[in-house]
Design an enzyme around this catalytic site. Structure first.
Site, PDB file in Angstrom:
ATOM      1  N   GLY A 148       2.695   5.775  -2.953  1.00 54.69           N
ATOM      2  CA  GLY A 148       3.809   6.625  -3.336  1.00 54.69           C
ATOM      3  C   GLY A 148       3.927   6.766  -4.836  1.00 54.69           C
ATOM      4  N   ALA A 162       0.834  -1.206   0.000  1.00 53.11           N
ATOM      5  CA  ALA A 162       0.000   0.000   0.000  1.00 53.11           C
ATOM      6  C   ALA A 162       0.867   1.254   0.000  1.00 53.11           C
ATOM      7  CB  ALA A 162      -0.936  -0.005   1.213  1.00 53.11           C
ATOM      8  N   ASP A 163       1.952   1.233   0.778  1.00 47.39           N
ATOM      9  CA  ASP A 163       2.877   2.365   0.791  1.00 47.39           C
ATOM     10  C   ASP A 163       3.466   2.609  -0.594  1.00 47.39           C
ATOM     11  OD1 ASP A 163       2.714   3.111   3.475  1.00 47.39           O
ATOM     12  OD2 ASP A 163       4.253   1.690   4.096  1.00 47.39           O
ATOM     13  N   MET A 164       3.947   1.545  -1.209  1.00 53.47           N
ATOM     14  CA  MET A 164       4.621   1.695  -2.501  1.00 53.47           C
ATOM     15  C   MET A 164       3.646   2.118  -3.585  1.00 53.47           C
ATOM     16  SD  MET A 164       7.676   0.975  -1.518  1.00 53.47           S
ATOM     17  CE  MET A 164       8.813   0.476  -2.819  1.00 53.47           C
TER      18      MET A 164
END
Length: 419
Positions: free
Chosen positions: A196, A191-193
């Site tokens: 981003g 989810a972070d990647m």
């Protein structure tokens, strides 16, 4: 060189060092980004922008800096490898923006910036005066990109979030794992990647739009929504059919034969996605007549007989080892591959030859990196600088970007506004 703080040797498994200072992509050269983010999603977004040539000024707390600097072990020479993974090509300014003098420095930077990226919830942005309204009052053409767990609107807007929480909300954990297993998180901060990457992509679109239309632009990225969109190919079939996807160990693809199989030694993956590939597979394993069975004539029929076909394939694959089968399938143009460990991936000669892995070297230090995996005009992006030490560029940024003289910088340091 100590890689984990526990005395293990630090020989890096990368054999393709890249010298610091080499020319990288320059599509965003001249674009100035003020990075107010921490952890993974925001720093990954700004690293992508930096990799394409933007000047990224990373604003960090004067004490402690980015949260990810403390995430470990493993550490490399005392620095978190998680932090080092997503912060190359940036300048670090250690600044207390909660102090009025510190906020004045931030305001000066924002006035000269093209983009600001932040990852605080909406209420914290307002309290710190880093929200869209506050910062666009300082710069009427500013692109303001916000990466939060749930977005800037809605009843969850003020809630805090990490990748794990977003994966749970998105549905991806519920469909990941074997049928009889508990829900599983993906083995990377997906989810972070994804968030981003979404933020970087949207900033680039906003920069292009600014060439046609002046004025501020607000970008609102939510981890949960980026991760949920990742499930598009599972959600849309549910919306159209009502069939709820279930955990199955990755064996319930719309493609009938699309899963891992055992061999005489190591497992492999097979994707028999078309009628032609299905026929080529059975020819490659020495049984071309198998594919002529009318019961297997198309994907729909093969789905109905999936259990039988899978069992027959598994019986065949036990005859040889993984590497031998993979050579056979590559020659037959049958999609197949190994199930690599991270160590296997890093040792992959094809990926190394493509320039995906490299080592930054400076001052006797070596820092491993994973590249963009993007080539433009036959060239991959080259790194320009190491992930910065906390506050390593404070004086240079204040002098070169803002014109502060040595006396003013010294006064800010005495007041502990900068470090």
């Amino acid at each position: 060189m100590n890689v984990n703080g526990e005395g293990l040797p630090g020989d890096l498994p990368i054999q393709a060092p890249a010298e610091e200072g080499r020319q990288g992509f320059s599509q965003l050269s001249g674009t100035v980004v003020v990075d107010l983010t921490t952890s993974v999603a925001g720093p990954y977004a700004t690293m992508l922008l930096a990799d394409f040539g933007a000047t990224v000024i990373k604003i960090e707390r004067a004490t402690g800096g980015d949260d990810a600097r403390h995430w470990g072990p493993p550490f490399l020479d005392g620095e978190s490898l998680w932090f080092l993974a997503v912060n190359r090509n940036k300048k670090s300014v250690a600044l207390d923006i909660t102090d009025p003098e510190g906020y004045a420095v931030l305001a000066d930077l924002v006035a000269r910036a093209d983009v600001v990226v932040t990852n605080q919830p909406a209420d914290i942005q307002k309290r710190l005066k880093t929200d869209f309204e506050s910062l666009t009052a300082l710069n009427g053409d500013l692109i303001h990109a916000s990466i939060t767990g749930f977005g800037l609107t809605g009843h969850r807007a003020a809630w805090t979030c990490y990748d794990l929480i977003a994966e749970g909300y998105s549905g991806v954990m519920d469909v990941t794992g074997a049928a009889d297993s508990a829900p599983q998180k993906i083995g990377t901060p997906a989810a972070d990647m994804l968030a981003g990457q979404d933020a970087a992509m949207t900033v680039m679109a906003a920069l292009l739009n600014r060439e046609r239309q002046k004025g501020p632009q607000q970008i609102d990225i939510a981890l949960v929504e980026s991760m949920t969109r990742f499930l598009t190919c599972r959600i849309t079939p549910y919306l159209g059919s009502g069939d709820v996807p279930k955990r199955s160990g990755g064996t319930d693809s719309v493609i009938a034969i699309y899963q891992a199989f055992e061999t005489a030694d190591d497992p492999i993956t097979l994707g028999l996605g078309t009628d032609g590939i299905f026929r080529r597979f059975w020819k490659a394993v020495g049984n071309p007549d198998y594919a002529d069975n009318p019961a297997f004539s198309n994907n729909g029929e093969r789905r109905r007989h999936r259990a039988r076909i899978v069992a027959d394939i598994q019986d065949v694959l036990f005859d040889k080892g993984a590497s031998e089968w993979l050579d056979i399938f590559a020659a037959a143009r049958v999609p197949a591959g190994p199930i690599n460990s991270v160590a296997d991936v890093v040792a992959d000669r094809h990926l190394q030859d493509r320039g995906l892995f490299f080592t930054l070297e400076a001052g006797g230090r070596k820092v491993p990196q994973v590249g963009l995996g993007i080539q433009v005009n036959g060239e991959s992006g080259k790194p320009r600088s190491m992930p910065p030490a906390l506050g390593s560029d404070t004086d240079a940024v204040l002098n070169q970007f803002l014109g502060y003289d040595a006396e003013k910088i010294a006064a800010l340091r005495t007041a502990e506004t900068i470090s």
